[in-house]
Design a protein around this motif. Structure first.
Motif, PDB file in Angstrom:
ATOM      1  N   ASP A  96       0.532  -1.588   0.183  1.00  0.00           N
ATOM      2  CA  ASP A  96      -0.123  -0.297  -0.059  1.00  0.00           C
ATOM      3  C   ASP A  96       0.781   1.580   0.171  1.00  0.00           C
ATOM      4  O   ASP A  96       0.330   1.735  -0.581  1.00  0.00           O
ATOM      5  N   ASN A  97       2.357   1.248   0.751  1.00  0.00           N
ATOM      6  CA  ASN A  97       3.053   2.483   1.223  1.00  0.00           C
ATOM      7  C   ASN A  97       3.897   2.065  -0.291  1.00  0.00           C
ATOM      8  O   ASN A  97       4.974   3.239  -0.040  1.00  0.00           O
ATOM      9  N   THR A  98       4.351   1.136  -0.475  1.00  0.00           N
ATOM     10  CA  THR A  98       6.217   1.217  -0.772  1.00  0.00           C
ATOM     11  C   THR A  98       6.306   0.775  -2.055  1.00  0.00           C
ATOM     12  O   THR A  98       5.239   0.061  -2.551  1.00  0.00           O
ATOM     13  N   LYS A 118       9.946   4.828  -0.966  1.00  0.00           N
ATOM     14  CA  LYS A 118       8.422   5.084  -0.438  1.00  0.00           C
ATOM     15  C   LYS A 118       7.676   5.900  -1.681  1.00  0.00           C
ATOM     16  O   LYS A 118       8.152   5.874  -2.915  1.00  0.00           O
ATOM     17  N   LEU A 119       6.149   5.571  -2.089  1.00  0.00           N
ATOM     18  CA  LEU A 119       5.485   5.388  -2.386  1.00  0.00           C
ATOM     19  C   LEU A 119       5.281   7.528  -2.231  1.00  0.00           C
ATOM     20  O   LEU A 119       5.235   7.911  -0.717  1.00  0.00           O
ATOM     21  N   ARG A 121       2.716  10.469  -1.328  1.00  0.00           N
ATOM     22  CA  ARG A 121       1.257  10.408  -0.849  1.00  0.00           C
ATOM     23  C   ARG A 121       0.375  10.627  -1.798  1.00  0.00           C
ATOM     24  O   ARG A 121      -0.355   9.783  -0.811  1.00  0.00           O
ATOM     25  N   GLU A 123      -0.272   7.980  -4.302  1.00  0.00           N
ATOM     26  CA  GLU A 123      -0.348   6.453  -4.487  1.00  0.00           C
ATOM     27  C   GLU A 123      -0.517   6.234  -3.332  1.00  0.00           C
ATOM     28  O   GLU A 123      -0.512   4.626  -4.065  1.00  0.00           O
ATOM     29  N   GLN A 124      -0.493   6.644  -2.181  1.00  0.00           N
ATOM     30  CA  GLN A 124      -0.284   5.499  -0.736  1.00  0.00           C
ATOM     31  C   GLN A 124      -1.831   5.131  -0.500  1.00  0.00           C
ATOM     32  O   GLN A 124      -2.573   5.330  -1.234  1.00  0.00           O
ATOM     33  N   ASN A 125      -1.398   4.496   0.071  1.00  0.00           N
ATOM     34  CA  ASN A 125      -2.944   3.529   0.832  1.00  0.00           C
ATOM     35  C   ASN A 125      -3.399   2.574   0.115  1.00  0.00           C
ATOM     36  O   ASN A 125      -4.643   2.818  -0.230  1.00  0.00           O
TER      37      ASN A 125
END
Length: 201
Positions: A96-98, A118-119, A121, A123-125
């Protein structure tokens, strides 16, 4: 005596006719055989001939190695290309985040490189993950897909493979080198259908 002479001439004439007919049949037979061989050779020359590489580590094994190294992630891309003559699987994935990338030797299965980032912000979750994850169900065998690409190019050797996604379609993009020409062929990974083919001179 005269009748005897006539009989001999008739026999000679018949023999000559028979020999001529036999020679004609033999000649026609040779011609037909030659035509048949020529036809077979032409058909053979029209058949696409290429080289399909046989990697010790299969695509399925490479994906399993990735999942073991980076569990609970989705695969978003796979590439197969060479570095200094050695081929590697480059498997990309994310949670979800990386975002993750593994470089796997096609002969030994050894993980040569592992990176993560790290993706952003937005693109996260799970946003980017759901957009990019590949549909890996019912994939055609890589060897079969490669043969389709080589035939589409009219022969040659596949040099690079890339498994990607466009809209809802998971596809292979394969580069085939045929003499001085390089073809790029896109193939549906599930059906084997050729989606696009381009020639780079």
């Amino acid at each position: 005596m005269t009748l005897g002479a006539c009989k001999n001439d008739s026999t000679s004439t018949n023999n000559n006719s028979s020999n001529n007919a036999s020679s004609q049949v033999s000649s026609d037979s040779v011609k037909l055989e030659s035509d048949s061989v020529a036809t077979e050779n032409t058909a053979s020359n029209n058949t696409a001939i290429g080289t399909v590489k046989d990697f010790a580590i299969s695509l399925e094994e490479a994906m399993a190695i990735y999942q073991k190294e980076v569990p609970n992630t989705d695969i978003t891309g796979i590439g197969i290309d060479s570095s200094f003559g050695n081929y590697y699987y480059e498997v990309n994935g994310m949670d979800d985040n990386t975002e993750y990338e593994l470089k796997i030797d096609v002969n030994s299965g050894e993980v040569k490189e592992k990176r993560d980032e790290k993706l952003d912000r937005d693109e996260q979750n799970g946003v980017k993950r759901n957009e990019d994850k590949l549909d890996l169900t019912n994939l055609k065998a890589l060897k079969d897909i490669t043969e389709v690409a080589i035939n589409q190019a009219g022969g040659g050797e596949a040099t690079d493979w890339s498994l990607d996604k466009e809209l809802s379609i998971t596809y292979w993009e394969i580069k085939v080198k045929n003499g001085n020409q390089e073809h790029e062929v896109k193939i549906n990974a599930q059906t084997g259908e050729v989606l696009e083919s381009e020639l780079d001179d």
